[in-house]
Design a protein around this motif. Structure first.
Motif, PDB file in Angstrom:
ATOM      1  N   LEU A  99       0.502   5.207  14.564  1.00  0.00           N
ATOM      2  CA  LEU A  99       0.638   6.540  13.987  1.00  0.00           C
ATOM      3  C   LEU A  99      -0.680   7.274  14.153  1.00  0.00           C
ATOM      4  N   GLU A 100      -0.681   8.347  14.932  1.00  0.00           N
ATOM      5  CA  GLU A 100      -1.880   9.157  15.088  1.00  0.00           C
ATOM      6  C   GLU A 100      -2.057  10.047  13.864  1.00  0.00           C
ATOM      7  N   THR A 101      -3.302  10.333  13.532  1.00  0.00           N
ATOM      8  CA  THR A 101      -3.583  11.208  12.397  1.00  0.00           C
ATOM      9  C   THR A 101      -4.602  12.265  12.792  1.00  0.00           C
ATOM     10  N   ILE A 102      -4.618  13.336  12.026  1.00  0.00           N
ATOM     11  CA  ILE A 102      -5.557  14.437  12.246  1.00  0.00           C
ATOM     12  C   ILE A 102      -6.628  14.367  11.165  1.00  0.00           C
ATOM     13  N   LYS A 103      -7.889  14.293  11.584  1.00  0.00           N
ATOM     14  CA  LYS A 103      -8.992  14.202  10.632  1.00  0.00           C
ATOM     15  C   LYS A 103      -9.730  15.545  10.565  1.00  0.00           C
ATOM     16  N   PRO A 104      -9.831  16.158   9.394  1.00  0.00           N
ATOM     17  CA  PRO A 104     -10.568  17.415   9.263  1.00  0.00           C
ATOM     18  C   PRO A 104     -12.035  17.258   9.645  1.00  0.00           C
ATOM     19  N   GLN A 115     -15.212   7.143   6.459  1.00  0.00           N
ATOM     20  CA  GLN A 115     -14.817   5.772   6.157  1.00  0.00           C
ATOM     21  C   GLN A 115     -13.741   5.749   5.074  1.00  0.00           C
ATOM     22  N   VAL A 116     -13.917   6.573   4.043  1.00  0.00           N
ATOM     23  CA  VAL A 116     -12.916   6.653   2.970  1.00  0.00           C
ATOM     24  C   VAL A 116     -11.577   7.106   3.540  1.00  0.00           C
ATOM     25  N   PHE A 117     -11.621   8.115   4.391  1.00  0.00           N
ATOM     26  CA  PHE A 117     -10.409   8.654   5.015  1.00  0.00           C
ATOM     27  C   PHE A 117      -9.718   7.591   5.858  1.00  0.00           C
ATOM     28  N   ASP A 118     -10.497   6.938   6.722  1.00  0.00           N
ATOM     29  CA  ASP A 118      -9.925   5.928   7.631  1.00  0.00           C
ATOM     30  C   ASP A 118      -9.295   4.765   6.867  1.00  0.00           C
ATOM     31  N   GLU A 119      -9.962   4.325   5.805  1.00  0.00           N
ATOM     32  CA  GLU A 119      -9.431   3.206   5.029  1.00  0.00           C
ATOM     33  C   GLU A 119      -8.117   3.576   4.345  1.00  0.00           C
ATOM     34  N   ALA A 120      -8.039   4.802   3.833  1.00  0.00           N
ATOM     35  CA  ALA A 120      -6.817   5.253   3.166  1.00  0.00           C
ATOM     36  C   ALA A 120      -5.668   5.371   4.164  1.00  0.00           C
ATOM     37  N   VAL A 121      -5.963   5.924   5.344  1.00  0.00           N
ATOM     38  CA  VAL A 121      -4.940   6.065   6.373  1.00  0.00           C
ATOM     39  C   VAL A 121      -4.443   4.702   6.839  1.00  0.00           C
ATOM     40  N   GLU A 122      -5.367   3.775   7.066  1.00  0.00           N
ATOM     41  CA  GLU A 122      -4.974   2.446   7.531  1.00  0.00           C
ATOM     42  C   GLU A 122      -4.135   1.719   6.484  1.00  0.00           C
ATOM     43  N   ALA A 123      -4.481   1.905   5.217  1.00  0.00           N
ATOM     44  CA  ALA A 123      -3.709   1.273   4.148  1.00  0.00           C
ATOM     45  C   ALA A 123      -2.284   1.819   4.126  1.00  0.00           C
ATOM     46  N   ALA A 124      -2.152   3.132   4.294  1.00  0.00           N
ATOM     47  CA  ALA A 124      -0.827   3.752   4.314  1.00  0.00           C
ATOM     48  C   ALA A 124      -0.016   3.278   5.512  1.00  0.00           C
TER      49      ALA A 124
END
Length: 226
Positions: A99-104, A115-124
């Motif tokens: 799943l690709e994501t868009i990072k602001p 890092q916080v963003f990436d960890e949350a996305v990976e957990a989801a």
């Protein structure tokens, strides 16, 4: 982000002028479309744009393919009700293989925030994949997917709605992602109808900013129709 103009009404400015001229002409629209001189087309368009009689703009439409944007963007986009949309389905498309994501940008420029963003996305993403493995339908597992999830959408708007869309979404106060998309759409549309779209964009392109106390204080340069 990828924005492509898939299709538009052939010779949109002539189509618009023909619809407007028909109201006062003794001949039919087909004949007007064929025989109206280019200078007459421009004259009719000038009257339309200056008078605000925009119903004739609805006779020309544009279809865009938009990839690599977030669900956060499309949630804003579909609020433009006088448009047609078809979006990649999270109900029928499974994202277990990736799943690709868009990072602001505000997140990406900070190592800690990133890092916080990436960890949350990976957990989801991991939780989504586990639910699917457990036999949970994708339409239910998708409840875990973030607004950052990348999506694809096809959008069709008539010229009147497109100008309204550019008014709102090209503004400096619009959310950054949809603003970038709107500017790309305008860049593609303007060459196809240079007179109609000459002054398209944020309202400050044409005059005073309507945002009052909320103004960004940094208006775009004024653009005049030729």
């Amino acid at each position: 982000m990828q924005v492509e103009l898939l299709y538009h009404t052939p010779d949109p400015e002539r189509a618009i002028a023909t619809a407007a001229r028909l109201c006062y002409a003794p001949v039919g629209a087909a004949e007007l479309m064929e025989t109206m001189p280019a200078e007459r087309v421009r004259s009719v368009l000038s009257t339309i744009m200056e008078s605000g009689h925009f119903s004739t703009l609805e006779h020309a439409s544009y279809t865009f393919a938009i990839d690599g944007v977030s669900r956060a963007l499309t949630h804003q986009l579909v609020r433009h009700r006088l448009a047609s949309f078809n979006q990649q389905s999270q109900r029928y498309v499974k994202f277990t293989s990736g799943l690709e994501t868009i990072k602001p940008g505000t997140v990406a420029q900070s190592a800690e925030a990133s890092q916080v963003f990436d960890e949350a996305v990976e957990a989801a993403k991991d939780a989504y994949a586990k639910l699917v493995e457990l036999g949970i339908p994708a339409e239910d597992a998708r409840y875990l997917l973030p607004n950052a999830a990348e999506t694809k959408i096809v959008v069709t708007m008539n010229v009147r709605e497109l100008l309204h869309f550019f008014d709102l979404r090209c503004c400096n106060r619009a959310q950054w992602e949809i603003r970038e998309m709107a500017h790309r759409m305008l860049e593609l549309a303007r060459p196809t109808a240079p007179y109609v779209f000459a002054a398209a964009g944020a309202p400050c392109v044409r005059g005073v900013c309507p945002e009052g106390k909320m103004t960004c204080g940094n208006p775009y340069p004024s653009v005049q129709r030729g």
